[in-house]
Design a protein around this motif. Structure first.
Motif, PDB file in Angstrom:
ATOM      1  N   ASP A 118       0.824  -1.206   0.000  1.00 48.14           N
ATOM      2  CA  ASP A 118       0.000   0.000   0.000  1.00 48.14           C
ATOM      3  C   ASP A 118       0.862   1.262   0.000  1.00 48.14           C
ATOM      4  O   ASP A 118       0.600   2.198  -0.748  1.00 48.14           O
ATOM      5  N   GLY A 119       1.902   1.263   0.801  1.00 47.07           N
ATOM      6  CA  GLY A 119       2.755   2.441   0.922  1.00 47.07           C
ATOM      7  C   GLY A 119       3.606   2.727  -0.291  1.00 47.07           C
ATOM      8  O   GLY A 119       3.887   3.879  -0.612  1.00 47.07           O
ATOM      9  N   ASP A 120       4.038   1.689  -1.002  1.00 48.29           N
ATOM     10  CA  ASP A 120       4.915   1.865  -2.166  1.00 48.29           C
ATOM     11  C   ASP A 120       4.147   1.945  -3.482  1.00 48.29           C
ATOM     12  O   ASP A 120       4.724   2.266  -4.515  1.00 48.29           O
ATOM     13  N   PHE A 121       2.867   1.663  -3.455  1.00 50.77           N
ATOM     14  CA  PHE A 121       2.083   1.539  -4.679  1.00 50.77           C
ATOM     15  C   PHE A 121       2.137   2.794  -5.554  1.00 50.77           C
ATOM     16  O   PHE A 121       2.442   2.720  -6.747  1.00 50.77           O
ATOM     17  N   ASN A 122       1.859   3.950  -4.985  1.00 53.09           N
ATOM     18  CA  ASN A 122       1.858   5.170  -5.792  1.00 53.09           C
ATOM     19  C   ASN A 122       3.244   5.494  -6.349  1.00 53.09           C
ATOM     20  O   ASN A 122       3.364   5.968  -7.474  1.00 53.09           O
ATOM     21  N   THR A 123       4.277   5.231  -5.576  1.00 54.62           N
ATOM     22  CA  THR A 123       5.635   5.470  -6.064  1.00 54.62           C
ATOM     23  C   THR A 123       5.938   4.577  -7.263  1.00 54.62           C
ATOM     24  O   THR A 123       6.493   5.032  -8.266  1.00 54.62           O
ATOM     25  N   ILE A 124       5.556   3.314  -7.173  1.00 54.94           N
ATOM     26  CA  ILE A 124       5.752   2.393  -8.293  1.00 54.94           C
ATOM     27  C   ILE A 124       4.991   2.895  -9.519  1.00 54.94           C
ATOM     28  O   ILE A 124       5.516   2.906 -10.631  1.00 54.94           O
ATOM     29  N   LEU A 125       3.757   3.339  -9.318  1.00 51.08           N
ATOM     30  CA  LEU A 125       2.962   3.854 -10.438  1.00 51.08           C
ATOM     31  C   LEU A 125       3.581   5.114 -11.031  1.00 51.08           C
ATOM     32  O   LEU A 125       3.640   5.269 -12.256  1.00 51.08           O
ATOM     33  N   GLU A 126       4.041   6.021 -10.174  1.00 49.36           N
ATOM     34  CA  GLU A 126       4.653   7.266 -10.657  1.00 49.36           C
ATOM     35  C   GLU A 126       5.875   6.997 -11.523  1.00 49.36           C
ATOM     36  O   GLU A 126       6.081   7.643 -12.545  1.00 49.36           O
ATOM     37  N   ILE A 127       6.690   6.050 -11.113  1.00 48.05           N
ATOM     38  CA  ILE A 127       7.908   5.751 -11.863  1.00 48.05           C
ATOM     39  C   ILE A 127       7.587   4.927 -13.108  1.00 48.05           C
ATOM     40  O   ILE A 127       8.054   5.242 -14.199  1.00 48.05           O
ATOM     41  N   GLY A 128       6.813   3.897 -12.963  1.00 50.85           N
ATOM     42  CA  GLY A 128       6.624   2.931 -14.040  1.00 50.85           C
ATOM     43  C   GLY A 128       5.441   3.143 -14.958  1.00 50.85           C
ATOM     44  O   GLY A 128       5.313   2.445 -15.973  1.00 50.85           O
ATOM     45  N   PHE A 129       4.563   4.104 -14.627  1.00 45.88           N
ATOM     46  CA  PHE A 129       3.359   4.301 -15.435  1.00 45.88           C
ATOM     47  C   PHE A 129       3.039   5.772 -15.644  1.00 45.88           C
ATOM     48  O   PHE A 129       1.893   6.134 -15.904  1.00 45.88           O
ATOM     49  N   ALA A 130       4.033   6.657 -15.558  1.00 44.47           N
ATOM     50  CA  ALA A 130       3.793   8.104 -15.648  1.00 44.47           C
ATOM     51  C   ALA A 130       3.098   8.490 -16.951  1.00 44.47           C
ATOM     52  O   ALA A 130       2.138   9.272 -16.947  1.00 44.47           O
ATOM     53  N   THR A 131       3.536   7.948 -18.057  1.00 40.15           N
ATOM     54  CA  THR A 131       2.935   8.293 -19.352  1.00 40.15           C
ATOM     55  C   THR A 131       1.469   7.861 -19.399  1.00 40.15           C
ATOM     56  O   THR A 131       0.605   8.609 -19.858  1.00 40.15           O
ATOM     57  N   SER A 132       1.173   6.677 -18.922  1.00 38.87           N
ATOM     58  CA  SER A 132      -0.214   6.192 -18.894  1.00 38.87           C
ATOM     59  C   SER A 132      -1.080   7.045 -17.983  1.00 38.87           C
ATOM     60  O   SER A 132      -2.243   7.315 -18.306  1.00 38.87           O
ATOM     61  N   ILE A 133      -0.535   7.453 -16.851  1.00 36.55           N
ATOM     62  CA  ILE A 133      -1.281   8.302 -15.921  1.00 36.55           C
ATOM     63  C   ILE A 133      -1.593   9.636 -16.585  1.00 36.55           C
ATOM     64  O   ILE A 133      -2.731  10.124 -16.508  1.00 36.55           O
ATOM     65  N   LYS A 134      -0.626  10.228 -17.262  1.00 37.72           N
ATOM     66  CA  LYS A 134      -0.845  11.508 -17.947  1.00 37.72           C
ATOM     67  C   LYS A 134      -1.895  11.357 -19.042  1.00 37.72           C
ATOM     68  O   LYS A 134      -2.771  12.216 -19.192  1.00 37.72           O
ATOM     69  N   ARG A 135      -1.828  10.273 -19.794  1.00 38.76           N
ATOM     70  CA  ARG A 135      -2.818  10.014 -20.849  1.00 38.76           C
ATOM     71  C   ARG A 135      -4.218   9.868 -20.265  1.00 38.76           C
ATOM     72  O   ARG A 135      -5.189  10.403 -20.799  1.00 38.76           O
ATOM     73  N   GLU A 136      -4.316   9.105 -19.173  1.00 42.28           N
ATOM     74  CA  GLU A 136      -5.608   8.900 -18.512  1.00 42.28           C
ATOM     75  C   GLU A 136      -6.157  10.224 -17.994  1.00 42.28           C
ATOM     76  O   GLU A 136      -7.349  10.509 -18.121  1.00 42.28           O
TER      77      GLU A 136
END
Length: 171
Positions: A118-136
């Protein structure tokens, strides 16, 4: 008390949702805040007690940075560690001597799994899925959709406002 009974008692005492798939085999759901839930297998094997929790699918980008983060994080974890499977999906795993598993120890282990996933989840997403997050984010904005569950990533799409020198404007 058998290990199976220790596990069942600990899960009941903690009030966790679980399915007992067989003697010594439990599928547990840990509730979270950033990662809404973490699914964990608790499995009594012939020579050890195993803990396996899915954390996140294979990152879309910056794999090296994600894996570096996970390796550094491993140094601070109790009883479990990050690993990746053949597809690159991210898990927390641990192996314990069967005689070391008590209700108190299982509570600590599950607490560590929850804190890490739970604590590391957002950090993992920020690093590994930044482009997808921006697109979404952009897609939702274009359709007038809610951004509520993306607010933790607002800094990725909206740079900090820089004020002109002498400006009295405050955010």
């Amino acid at each position: 008390m058998t290990l199976d009974k220790v596990v069942q008692s600990a899960l009941d005492e903690a009030g966790l949702a679980y399915d007992r798939k067989d003697a010594g085999k439990y599928f547990v759901t840990l509730p979270g805040t950033k990662k809404l839930q973490t699914n964990v297998w608790l499995i009594e094997r012939e020579h050890a007690f195993a803990v396996e929790a899915f954390v996140c699918r294979r990152p879309d980008e910056d794999h090296e940075q994600v894996y570096r983060f996970l390796l550094r994080r491993n140094a601070k974890l109790y009883g479990v560690h990050y690993t990746v499977d053949a597809l690159g999906d991210i898990y927390l795993v641990g192996r314990f001597g069967k005689d070391t598993v008590t209700e108190a120890e299982l509570d600590k282990i599950l607490g560590q799994v929850l804190e890490a996933a739970d604590g590391d989840f957002n950090t993992i997403l920020e690093i590994g899925f930044a482009t997808s997050i921006k697109r979404e984010w952009d897609w939702r904005v274009s359709r007038g959709e809610s951004l509520a569950n993306l607010q933790a990533f607002k800094h990725l799409v909206e740079p900090e406002k820089v004020h002109e020198p002498g400006s009295l404007t405050a955010d």
